[in-house]
Design an enzyme around this catalytic site. Structure first.
Site, PDB file in Angstrom:
ATOM      1  N   HIS A   1      23.452  65.399  14.291  1.00 36.53           N
ATOM      2  CA  HIS A   1      23.831  66.222  13.138  1.00 36.53           C
ATOM      3  C   HIS A   1      25.089  65.682  12.491  1.00 36.53           C
ATOM      4  CE1 HIS A   1      25.625  67.981  16.762  1.00 36.53           C
ATOM      5  NE2 HIS A   1      26.644  68.348  16.016  1.00 36.53           N
TER       6      HIS A   1
ATOM      7  N   HIS B   1      28.222  66.843  10.243  1.00 37.37           N
ATOM      8  CA  HIS B   1      29.021  67.927   9.678  1.00 37.37           C
ATOM      9  C   HIS B   1      29.470  67.496   8.281  1.00 37.37           C
ATOM     10  CE1 HIS B   1      29.887  70.040  13.611  1.00 37.37           C
ATOM     11  NE2 HIS B   1      29.603  68.847  14.080  1.00 37.37           N
TER      12      HIS B   1
ATOM     13  N   ASP C   1      26.949  75.887   9.026  1.00 39.40           N
ATOM     14  CA  ASP C   1      27.402  75.989  10.414  1.00 39.40           C
ATOM     15  C   ASP C   1      27.737  77.452  10.710  1.00 39.40           C
ATOM     16  OD1 ASP C   1      28.776  73.734  12.579  1.00 39.40           O
ATOM     17  OD2 ASP C   1      29.296  75.847  12.807  1.00 39.40           O
ATOM     18  N   ILE C   2      27.361  77.917  11.902  1.00 43.35           N
ATOM     19  CA  ILE C   2      27.572  79.313  12.293  1.00 43.35           C
ATOM     20  C   ILE C   2      29.057  79.617  12.505  1.00 43.35           C
ATOM     21  CG2 ILE C   2      27.425  79.090  14.816  1.00 43.35           C
ATOM     22  CD1 ILE C   2      25.360  81.417  14.710  1.00 43.35           C
TER      23      ILE C   2
END
Ligand code: 5GP
Ligand code: ZN
Length: 115
Positions: free
Chosen positions: A102, A104, A32-33
């Site tokens: 998505h 996480h 994750d960015i």
């Protein structure tokens, strides 16, 4: 299968850079960015499915593959034994911001159960 405008589809196609953790025929996993923990990886299907509400019976192979991929990701990042959390934010109350399914995968520190 993939969407022209979707940022996660662009990551799958390699049109947008990402730090890849794992990939197979049906899934792609990348950091994750904007991580909220030492390990924060996103696992996505290689099909543009907007969220869990849009999963169709024919998508079963993607959902199964995502669960296999999560196991690979936590083994690769070394968080399997200590533990981790898998979250799929959905729609407004879930604060979903990217409308490509998505998961996480979050770990690497003690997590608390506060929302
Ligand atoms: P959501 O809020 O939809 O559950 O999660 C979207 C996640 O995608 C956020 O945690 C956000 O930091 C991450 N994200 C958004 N754009 C990008 C990107 O271009 N690259 C990466 N690696 N992560 C992104
Ligand atoms: Zn997409």
């Amino acid at each position: 299968m993939l969407d022209e405008q979707c940022i996660f589809c662009k990551i799958i196609r390699g049109e947008m850079p990402s730090k890849k953790v794992y990939e197979d025929e049906h899934t792609f996993a990348f950091h994750d960015i904007n991580p909220i923990a030492p390990v924060h990886v996103l696992v996505i299907p290689k099909k543009h499915i907007p969220n869990v509400l849009a999963v169709e019976p024919e998508d079963e192979r993607y959902i199964t593959a995502i669960h296999r991929a999560i196991k690979k990701v936590v083994e690769t990042t070394g968080i399997a034994e200590d533990g981790f959390r898998v979250i799929t934010n959905t729609n407004r109350h879930g604060q979903q911001t990217v409308f490509h399914l998505h998961y996480h995968v979050i770990g690497g520190r003690q997590l608390t159960w506060t929302m």
